[in-house]
Motif scaffolding. Sequence first.
Motif, PDB file in Angstrom:
ATOM      1  N   TRP A  30       0.780  -1.228   0.000  1.00  0.00           N
ATOM      2  CA  TRP A  30       0.000   0.000   0.000  1.00  0.00           C
ATOM      3  C   TRP A  30       0.817   1.285   0.000  1.00  0.00           C
ATOM      4  N   LYS A  31       2.031   1.246   0.481  1.00  0.00           N
ATOM      5  CA  LYS A  31       2.816   2.483   0.606  1.00  0.00           C
ATOM      6  C   LYS A  31       2.964   3.239  -0.726  1.00  0.00           C
ATOM      7  N   PRO A  32       3.263   2.580  -1.851  1.00  0.00           N
ATOM      8  CA  PRO A  32       3.379   3.349  -3.109  1.00  0.00           C
ATOM      9  C   PRO A  32       2.097   4.084  -3.480  1.00  0.00           C
ATOM     10  N   PHE A  33       0.962   3.458  -3.186  1.00  0.00           N
ATOM     11  CA  PHE A  33      -0.313   4.128  -3.478  1.00  0.00           C
ATOM     12  C   PHE A  33      -0.484   5.362  -2.605  1.00  0.00           C
ATOM     13  N   PHE A  34      -0.361   5.199  -1.288  1.00  0.00           N
ATOM     14  CA  PHE A  34      -0.614   6.313  -0.386  1.00  0.00           C
ATOM     15  C   PHE A  34       0.432   7.414  -0.532  1.00  0.00           C
ATOM     16  N   ASP A  35       1.689   7.058  -0.767  1.00  0.00           N
ATOM     17  CA  ASP A  35       2.728   8.081  -0.937  1.00  0.00           C
ATOM     18  C   ASP A  35       2.428   8.985  -2.127  1.00  0.00           C
ATOM     19  N   GLY A  36       1.754   8.443  -3.151  1.00  0.00           N
ATOM     20  CA  GLY A  36       1.420   9.252  -4.316  1.00  0.00           C
ATOM     21  C   GLY A  36       0.446  10.370  -4.025  1.00  0.00           C
ATOM     22  N   TYR A  37      -0.243  10.293  -2.889  1.00  0.00           N
ATOM     23  CA  TYR A  37      -1.198  11.336  -2.508  1.00  0.00           C
ATOM     24  C   TYR A  37      -0.577  12.429  -1.638  1.00  0.00           C
ATOM     25  N   ILE A  38       0.650  12.250  -1.206  1.00  0.00           N
ATOM     26  CA  ILE A  38       1.265  13.250  -0.320  1.00  0.00           C
ATOM     27  C   ILE A  38       1.314  14.641  -0.957  1.00  0.00           C
ATOM     28  N   GLU A 256      -4.422  23.715 -15.359  1.00  0.00           N
ATOM     29  CA  GLU A 256      -3.096  23.124 -15.146  1.00  0.00           C
ATOM     30  C   GLU A 256      -3.246  21.885 -14.286  1.00  0.00           C
ATOM     31  N   THR A 257      -2.629  20.786 -14.708  1.00  0.00           N
ATOM     32  CA  THR A 257      -2.573  19.586 -13.879  1.00  0.00           C
ATOM     33  C   THR A 257      -1.410  19.750 -12.919  1.00  0.00           C
ATOM     34  N   VAL A 258      -1.718  20.060 -11.682  1.00  0.00           N
ATOM     35  CA  VAL A 258      -0.702  20.389 -10.675  1.00  0.00           C
ATOM     36  C   VAL A 258      -0.054  19.126 -10.126  1.00  0.00           C
ATOM     37  N   HIS A 259      -0.874  18.098  -9.880  1.00  0.00           N
ATOM     38  CA  HIS A 259      -0.371  16.815  -9.387  1.00  0.00           C
ATOM     39  C   HIS A 259      -1.158  15.696 -10.057  1.00  0.00           C
ATOM     40  N   LYS A 260      -0.510  14.556 -10.233  1.00  0.00           N
ATOM     41  CA  LYS A 260      -1.199  13.375 -10.734  1.00  0.00           C
ATOM     42  C   LYS A 260      -0.494  12.139 -10.199  1.00  0.00           C
ATOM     43  N   HIS A 261      -1.254  11.042 -10.137  1.00  0.00           N
ATOM     44  CA  HIS A 261      -0.729   9.808  -9.559  1.00  0.00           C
ATOM     45  C   HIS A 261      -1.533   8.650 -10.099  1.00  0.00           C
ATOM     46  N   ALA A 271      -6.176   2.767  -9.863  1.00  0.00           N
ATOM     47  CA  ALA A 271      -6.488   3.838  -8.912  1.00  0.00           C
ATOM     48  C   ALA A 271      -5.543   5.012  -9.107  1.00  0.00           C
ATOM     49  N   GLY A 272      -6.028   6.203  -8.784  1.00  0.00           N
ATOM     50  CA  GLY A 272      -5.169   7.374  -8.904  1.00  0.00           C
ATOM     51  C   GLY A 272      -5.918   8.659  -8.682  1.00  0.00           C
TER      52      GLY A 272
END
Length: 283
Positions: A30-38, A256-261, A271-272
């Motif tokens: 799960w860490k790679p998923f949740f880290d993408g939301y930081i 503008e797309t500021v963040h994406k994951h 998911a993203g």
Amino acid sequence: MAKLIGGLGTSHVPSIGVALDRGLRDTADWKPFFDGYIPAQKWIEAARPDIAVVVFNDHGNSFFLDRVPTLAVGVAESYKPVDEGWGPRAIPDFEGAADFSWHFVDQLVENHFDPMICREIEVDHGLQVPMELFFGKPDRWPVKVVPIFVNTIQYPIPTPQRMWDLGKALRKAVESWPTDERIVIMGTGGLSHQLQGSRAGFINQPADRAWIDEIGSNPEKYRNMTRQDYVETFGSEGAELIMWLVMRGAMDADVETVHKHYFAPASLTGAGMVVLENLKAAA
């Protein structure tokens, strides 16, 4: 008037909430998923919204298949997390932006929509999970919410164009709301997944990645798709992505797309998320 400060698109996979409840956030799965939301959480902290409008679908918890409104809006003072079968979760109730909700439903009627108006209703993971992904697990949520329920469960579901038009009506409501409140809009659902039938387990990662890349810069591609296109491309449950079009329709033409994951699979789902800003707001 109130100010639309950003548009957020995100998955609302129920296992995300389960992972958080069970302390699995930093496990290898799960860490790679949740880290993408930081980065998105940091954006929220800096943006300081007052109201979050959350577009999601109920999953047979507050509406069952015998009565499914195409569109419903909550106007309550507060919303409790619904028990989805494994007991109430240890998260705070959600405070409702009741005054703005009533203003919004009035604007919907003015723009020829016919929403079901909910004075009392509980909310499931479709709202809970997006709020946790962007705001963490606070003792009290830092924003008031406006829940917008869209039927993506019982066919016929709304058309993509109808969701775009709903976003336009929402933008009118924001711009005619005589306060200085700062508002974010969350379009939730998806990405590609199918939970039943011959394609159970279906995920379309190339289509998911294109969606994340293009929902900001090329929304017409997705507004012009048919409902059948959504099911074929993203799966029967992945058709939830039409709800992101409410968020995108409320934004300016140029964003503008500021963040994406993007991450796959999260359970059986692509998911993203994206964080969008209007260009004039970002300047």
